[in-house]
Design an enzyme around this catalytic site. Structure first.
Site: not given
Ligand SMILES: NC(=O)c1ccc[n+]([C@@H]2O[C@H](COP(=O)([O-])OP(=O)(O)OC[C@H]3O[C@@H](n4cnc5c(N)ncnc54)[C@H](O)[C@@H]3O)[C@@H](O)[C@H]2O)c1
Length: 331
Positions: A124, A148, A152
């Site tokens: 991130s 958070y 990362k």
């Molecule tokens: N959306 C954003 O703005 C953003 C920005 C930067 C980084 N990210 C990173 O990208 C990744 C995906 O983000 P997103 O927006 O799709 O989030 P999201 O919450 O929609 O998707 C994450 C998925 O992981 C699953 N999950 C969480 N912990 C788990 C575990 N221990 N075992 C199995 N499944 C698990 C959740 O059920 C969810 O479906 C994350 O790691 C997030 O930190 C997201």
């Protein structure tokens, strides 16, 4: 290639599942459903004509992950699974370190035992912290401001140490900026539980009438119109970036990090204007006090991804809002 997407039913993972399946890969998803709905699987089937293989379970269950890696003959892993709410991470740091850092360690142990050493990690832009200069390039100092963001960065450090310890590892960390929008079918998109934390899902709920008005946290920042500026990137551009990263990582050993952003900053007012055009709805708003911890402006230097991955974002702010609106109306 056979690819495991941890957290693949979530917002970004589900869009990546579409792009990779359409590119001819065999996708397997592991998700514990803590922040998504199982219906996403049916929606993926509608888009793709067949559902990806799915396992309900936790990435911290090492035995389960090893059995999936073997059964599905996985070549590469894209690791999305994690918790992502900055504010919640301040309240519940142990939960964040356990899931985000502990989950990754468990996954890496499973991969090592199965001799699978290719991974793309969802990092991130929050690893950078307060900008020393803009745009952030990958050499910018990393001083994350929340548990958070720290989780990362810790994972990136673990991945770097691992690839230093064994030259067979092929590792890419992708530092996402602000993903928004949805697949143009309107079938999958960002589906936050409760009141959205992110600007565009919030604006969408105001436009649709579920929320009364948008609160703009400060209009006196040092930005062209005083409102905060972020690098919003269409989730389909971001998803396509993963396909490019997979090609890169399959041919390059060691640890690399890439920003995935557009390189453009958009202010809150610009987002409101674009969403008004996309939805033909009024977006009532009020200016309220700044939120503690918010940064005036940040955006990516996206040149490294362009040079090494051959990838750059194609879709502009209006397209992001059109697709976010379609998703808001249809789901
Ligand atoms: N959306 C954003 O703005 C953003 C920005 C930067 C980084 N990210 C990173 O990208 C990744 C995906 O983000 P997103 O927006 O799709 O989030 P999201 O919450 O929609 O998707 C994450 C998925 O992981 C699953 N999950 C969480 N912990 C788990 C575990 N221990 N075992 C199995 N499944 C698990 C959740 O059920 C969810 O479906 C994350 O790691 C997030 O930190 C997201």
């Amino acid at each position: 290639m056979n690819i495991l997407l941890t957290g693949g039913l979530g917002y970004i993972g589900s869009h990546v599942a579409v792009v990779l399946t359409e590119a001819g890969h065999q996708v397997t998803i592991l998700d514990n459903l803590c922040n998504c709905k199982i219906e996403v699987l049916d929606r993926l089937e509608k888009i793709l004509g067949r559902a990806p293989a799915f396992f309900k379970g936790d990435v911290r269950d090492q035995a389960l992950v090893e059995s999936i890696l073997k059964e599905k003959q996985i070549n590469s892993v894209i690791h999305f699974a994690g918790l992502k709410a900055v504010g919640e991470s301040v309240q519940e740091p142990l939960m964040y370190y356990d899931n985000n850092v502990g989950g990754t360690i468990s996954l890496l142990k499973a991969m090592k035992n199965c001799e699978i050493k290719t991974i793309v990690f969802s990092s991130s832009a929050s690893v950078y912290g307060i900008p020393v200069y803009l745009p952030y390039d990958e050499e910018h100092p990393t001083r994350p401001q929340s548990p958070y963001g720290k989780s990362k960065l810790q994972v990136e450090e673990i991945l770097k140490d691992l690839s230093d310890s064994d030259p067979e590892w092929k590792v890419v960390a992708l530092r996402y900026f602000n993903p928004v929008g949805a697949h143009d079918s309107g079938l999958i998109g960002e589906d936050p539980a409760g009141v959205p934390n992110n600007l565009i899902p919030y604006v969408a709920q105001v436009a649709i009438g579920k929320l009364e008005k948008l609160k703009i946290f400060g209009d006196d920042y040092d930005t062209p119109n005083g409102t905060g500026v972020r690098d919003y990137i269409h989730v389909m551009d971001l998803a396509e970036g993963h396909n490019s990263a997979l090609l890169y990582v399959s041919e390059n050993t060691g640890f690399s990090v890439f920003n995935l952003g557009t390189g453009n900053g958009y202010s809150v007012y610009e987002v409101v204007d674009a969403f008004t055009s996309a939805s033909s709805r009024k977006i009532p708003y009020e200016i309220v006090d700044r939120r503690g911890g918010d940064i005036a402006s940040y955006y990516a230097n996206a040149q490294k991804a362009k040079k090494f991955l051959g990838w750059s974002a194609k879709r502009g702010l209006l397209q992001m809002c059109i697709d976010a609106w379609k998703w808001a109306v249809l789901h």
